[in-house]
Design a protein around this motif. Sequence first.
Motif, short mmCIF file in Angstrom:
data_model
loop_
_atom_site.label_atom_id
_atom_site.label_comp_id
_atom_site.label_asym_id
_atom_site.label_seq_id
_atom_site.Cartn_x
_atom_site.Cartn_y
_atom_site.Cartn_z
N TYR A 120 0.84 -1.21 0.00
CA TYR A 120 0.00 0.00 0.00
C TYR A 120 0.87 1.25 0.00
O TYR A 120 0.65 2.18 -0.79
N MET A 123 2.49 1.78 -3.39
CA MET A 123 1.55 2.28 -4.39
C MET A 123 1.22 3.75 -4.14
O MET A 123 1.12 4.54 -5.08
N LYS A 124 1.03 4.13 -2.90
CA LYS A 124 0.71 5.53 -2.58
C LYS A 124 1.87 6.46 -2.96
O LYS A 124 1.64 7.59 -3.42
N GLN A 127 1.68 6.82 -6.74
CA GLN A 127 0.55 7.70 -7.07
C GLN A 127 0.92 9.16 -6.83
O GLN A 127 0.63 10.05 -7.65
N ASN A 154 0.03 6.76 -17.77
CA ASN A 154 -0.39 7.29 -16.48
C ASN A 154 0.21 8.68 -16.26
O ASN A 154 -0.46 9.59 -15.78
N GLU A 174 -1.62 -2.49 -18.12
CA GLU A 174 -1.54 -3.18 -16.83
C GLU A 174 -2.27 -4.53 -16.78
O GLU A 174 -1.77 -5.49 -16.18
N LEU A 179 -2.46 -6.90 -13.55
CA LEU A 179 -2.67 -5.83 -12.57
C LEU A 179 -3.78 -4.90 -13.05
O LEU A 179 -4.05 -4.79 -14.24
N ALA A 180 -4.39 -4.21 -12.11
CA ALA A 180 -5.25 -3.08 -12.45
C ALA A 180 -4.39 -1.83 -12.31
O ALA A 180 -3.66 -1.68 -11.32
N ASP A 182 -2.93 1.45 -11.24
CA ASP A 182 -3.18 2.02 -9.91
C ASP A 182 -2.47 3.34 -9.64
O ASP A 182 -2.35 3.77 -8.50
N GLN A 187 -8.43 6.92 -13.33
CA GLN A 187 -9.15 8.07 -12.80
C GLN A 187 -9.16 9.24 -13.80
O GLN A 187 -10.14 9.98 -13.89
#
Length: 303
Positions: A120, A123-124, A127, A154, A174, A179-180, A182, A187
């Motif tokens: 997590y 990934m954050k 992002q 992205n 992805e 994978l999705a 992320d 978005q």
Amino acid sequence: MNTIKSLILNQPKNKFTAAVLRAYSSSKYSYETLAVSVPKKNVYHVELNRPDKLNTFNLAMWNEIGQCFKALHKEPECRVIVLSGQGKLFSAGIDLKSLVGYFTQANEIEDPPRRGRFLYDWMKDCQASITTLEDCIKPVLSVVHGACIGAGINLTTAADVRYCTEDAWFQVKEVEVGLAADVGVLQRLPKIVGNTSVARELCFTARKFDAKEALQIGLVGKVLPDKESALKHALQVAEDIATKSPVAVQATKLNIIYSQDKTPKEGLEHIALINMLNHQGEDFTKSAIALATKGEKPDFEDY
């Protein structure tokens, strides 16, 4: 160094000193995976700089993109940013070796909650790196040539303006690697193209699409023949933006980003709050006088 900069700034008409000042400005931003230059006054050029690795995203690049755009957000002399990639393509996406290394580290953590927290946090961080393009108050103009895959698409969807070359192609890849996506394309792409059916099909299938389709669906604003002409066009647009009031341009970006997921009423209130201060500023007065008297374009201070 401050004395040298002061001497240069006091001689704005001298072309040599202007070139020296641009060199001084770009030398402040040195990175392993990015190349930063100042090709025109107040215009910064950020290039993905791993051409031997097809500009794939490794850990250093994830970190440095965030560092770079945070720094340029605060750089008074930077008014516009052009983003491109060195070498034969924009970006082939994530560095798979780097990705496998991260999953290997994660799998060494036996406890599922702790393993999950590790993934997590990673990934954050990724992002947040991409989102620095949106958070940066300066307009970002992206130039894509060749392939723009995965992390690359992205990244470019977080830019304000997108151009590409005739040989450019795109892929939200992805799902092909299990994978999705992320780090932002799920978005941002639907909002950019304004057609959720098209955006979902591209993301579900991971199919490649070319420059012509990218223009048709609204992902890019213009297709240029090659990288040289695309960069020339982007730099011309950037130079034009850089001559405008930085107070006005930055307020414009701030409100556009804010209004994306707000009602018109909320967006209008937001810009009213910004402009109740900005309308009192010297940039507005200078611009109004120049327009009324048909005089020369104002020379605005850095901001």
